[in-house]
Design an enzyme around this catalytic site. Structure first.
Site, PDB file in Angstrom:
ATOM      1  CG  HIS A  72      -2.095  -0.910   1.074  1.00 20.51           C
ATOM      2  ND1 HIS A  72      -3.248  -0.772   1.801  1.00 20.51           N
ATOM      3  CD2 HIS A  72      -2.301  -1.958   0.248  1.00 20.51           C
ATOM      4  CE1 HIS A  72      -4.108  -1.715   1.437  1.00 20.51           C
ATOM      5  NE2 HIS A  72      -3.544  -2.449   0.512  1.00 20.51           N
ATOM      6  CE1 TYR A 201      -6.351   3.389  10.741  1.00 18.98           C
ATOM      7  CE2 TYR A 201      -5.548   3.672   8.510  1.00 18.98           C
ATOM      8  CZ  TYR A 201      -5.473   3.052   9.737  1.00 18.98           C
ATOM      9  OH  TYR A 201      -4.508   2.091   9.972  1.00 18.98           O
ATOM     10  N   PRO A 293      -5.163  -0.247  18.300  1.00 15.41           N
ATOM     11  CG  PRO A 293      -6.972  -1.489  17.511  1.00 15.41           C
ATOM     12  CD  PRO A 293      -6.411  -0.860  18.750  1.00 15.41           C
ATOM     13  CE  LYS A 297       3.662   3.061  13.829  1.00  9.15           C
ATOM     14  NZ  LYS A 297       3.451   2.505  12.492  1.00  9.15           N
ATOM     15  CE1 TYR A 385      -1.621   3.579   9.524  1.00 17.18           C
ATOM     16  CE2 TYR A 385      -0.372   2.646   7.706  1.00 17.18           C
ATOM     17  CZ  TYR A 385      -1.481   2.632   8.534  1.00 17.18           C
ATOM     18  OH  TYR A 385      -2.438   1.650   8.370  1.00 17.18           O
TER      19      TYR A 385
HETATM   20  C1  PHB Z   1      -6.285  -4.599   9.906  1.00 17.34           C
HETATM   21  O1  PHB Z   1      -6.317  -4.730   8.666  1.00 17.34           O
HETATM   22  O2  PHB Z   1      -6.590  -5.536  10.661  1.00 17.34           O
HETATM   23  C2  PHB Z   1      -5.894  -3.287  10.486  1.00 17.34           C
HETATM   24  C3  PHB Z   1      -5.410  -2.302   9.651  1.00 17.34           C
HETATM   25  C4  PHB Z   1      -5.045  -1.092  10.181  1.00 17.34           C
HETATM   26  C5  PHB Z   1      -5.183  -0.859  11.533  1.00 17.34           C
HETATM   27  C6  PHB Z   1      -5.646  -1.842  12.368  1.00 17.34           C
HETATM   28  C7  PHB Z   1      -6.007  -3.073  11.840  1.00 17.34           C
HETATM   29  O3  PHB Z   1      -4.848   0.362  12.029  1.00 17.34           O
END
Ligand code: PHB
Ligand code: APR
Length: 393
Positions: A72, A201, A293, A297, A385
């Site tokens: 990504h 997000y 989450p 990280k 990130y």
């Molecule tokens: C996930 O794909 O499980 C995932 C992706 C980004 C995050 C948390 C979980 O910040």
């Protein structure tokens, strides 16, 4: 039994540590409470920082990740129903890899076993002894009920948040820092095609939502929910309805529905415990720290810890110096606190906080607006990130 490093826990931290040690000629044994299918099937997050990808590639673990993982180049922040793209490669020259944590776990287990590594699954009543001496040992009972003892030079506590290693350090010398959030994430895996090729997000007045994926056929989605939400209150139809509500807006996202193949609720906390060393016991990964989450990280921090720990142990054995072992906790903590700050910030920026008033909600939206309109602010988000550089390079 005898080994150089006794490792407790076969999550990403314990497994990768064992592999890294093997590559520098240090022997280890892993003791894991659960069985192999459980460990390999446990669904967790799945975003690998560039540095994590590099560690896996540089140590021969990257073949399947490079075939099946999804690279990504950026991500989307969405608020007031509109998408705002953050281009990691443009801003930092780095990218992230979406590849499930349990796939990483499967790859390391396969490699360890191919290399003759020892992993004792279903080890019950694991206990550590003599950690303040230079001859520590571990005891456990195997699934046939037979008791064992493993003598070692060092013990690595990689047994996660609920393990036995952190409590083995006297409370009087431990400092705990904790923040519990008034919400959790309800996560699902669905057999449906991801309708966009990067994560979203999403800040929404009804609560946060995250659009993610695992493969061209599997979508991973999360909804902010109560921390103790009863999953029984969330039949599949309600989950889809809520996702549609939170993801609708001016920039359309025509979420594709499909059979839900896994669902769970995770409460959210920030937690740090230090120092990560007591005598001959070293903590790594979730045993010492938990992040919410939102910053993706968790596994990346575990990888950074064991990378440092392996280097410190190698220096001990090859140069007869305990200096890096002495500095292990401080070196890890610097990275951990920066990741804690970033994860806390992303969480504060994106979630609905019931205790916030109208003023604070507007400030949150203004901050989002600022982040997506300032190259400096976007770069700050992006460089955290994709992962800050390792400090010992
Ligand atoms: C996930 O794909 O499980 C995932 C992706 C980004 C995050 C948390 C979980 O910040
Ligand atoms: N004895 C033996 N093994 C144990 C014990 C015990 N008493 N307690 C826990 N374990 C095992 C667990 O079954 C698990 O397999 O330790 C392992 C810890 O693994 P993780 O929880 O995955 O922790 P870690 O390896 O530090 O990885 C951190 O995992 O929780 C996610 O988000 C987190 O991505 C991060 C990553």
């Amino acid at each position: 039994m005898r080994t150089q490093v006794g490792i407790i826990g076969a999550g990403p931290a314990g497994l990768l540590l064992s592999h890294l040690l093997h590559l520098v000629g240090i022997d280890s044994v892993i003791l894991e409470a659960r069985d192999r299918p459980y460990v390999e099937g446990r669904i967790r997050a799945g975003v690998l920082e560039q540095g994590t990808v590099d560690v896996l590639n540089d140590t021969g673990l990257g073949a399947r990740m490079n075939r099946e993982g999804l690279l990504h180049h950026g991500t989307t922040l969405r608020f007031r129903g509109r998408n705002h793209h953050i281009d990691f490669v443009d801003l930092t020259g780095k990218a992230v890899m979406v590849y499930g944590q349990h796939e990483v776990v499967k790859d390391i287990i396969a490699q360890r076993l191919a290399d003759g590594g020892k992993i004792e699954f279903e080890a019950a009543d694991v206990a550590v002894h003599g950690i303040e001496s230079d001859k520590p040992w571990i005891t456990w009972r195997d699934k046939a009920g037979k008791d064992h003892r493993l003598d070692c030079d060092f013990i690595a506590g990689c047994d996660g948040f609920h393990g036995i290693c952190r409590p083995a350090i006297p409370a009087s010398i431990q400092k705990v820092y904790e923040r519990v959030y008034p919400f959790g994430w309800l996560g699902i895996l669905a057999r449906s095609k991801p309708v966009q090729d990067e994560l979203i997000y999403n800040n929404h007045a009804r609560g946060f939502a995250l659009f993610s994926m695992r493969s061209p056929e599997i979508t991973r989605l999360y909804l902010q929910c109560l921390p103790d939400e009863d999953i029984a209150n969330w039949p599949d139809e309600r989950i889809w309805e809520e996702l549609h509500l939170r993801l609708k807006g001016e920039d359309k996202l025509n979420l594709a529905e499909g059979p839900i193949i896994q669902k769970s609720v995770t409460p959210m906390r920030s937690f740090v415990c230090g120092p990560m060393r007591h005598g001959r016991l070293f903590l790594a990964g979730d045993a010492a720290h938990i992040v919410p989450p939102t910053g993706a990280k968790g596994m990346n921090l575990a990888v950074a810890d064991v990378r440092y720990l392996c280097r410190a142990l190698e220096t001990f054995y090859k140069k007869n110096s305990g200096d890096l072992l002495g500095g292990y906790s401080d070196l890890c903590m610097r990275r951990i606190w920066k990741a804690q700050r970033f994860s806390w910030w992303m969480t504060s920026l994106l979630h609905k906080f019931d205790e916030r008033n109208a003023f604070e909600n507007e400030v949150q939206l203004a901050e989002l607006d600022y982040v997506v309109s300032s190259r400096a602010a976007k770069t700050s988000l992006a460089e955290n990130y994709v992962g800050l550089p390792f400090e010992d390079q």
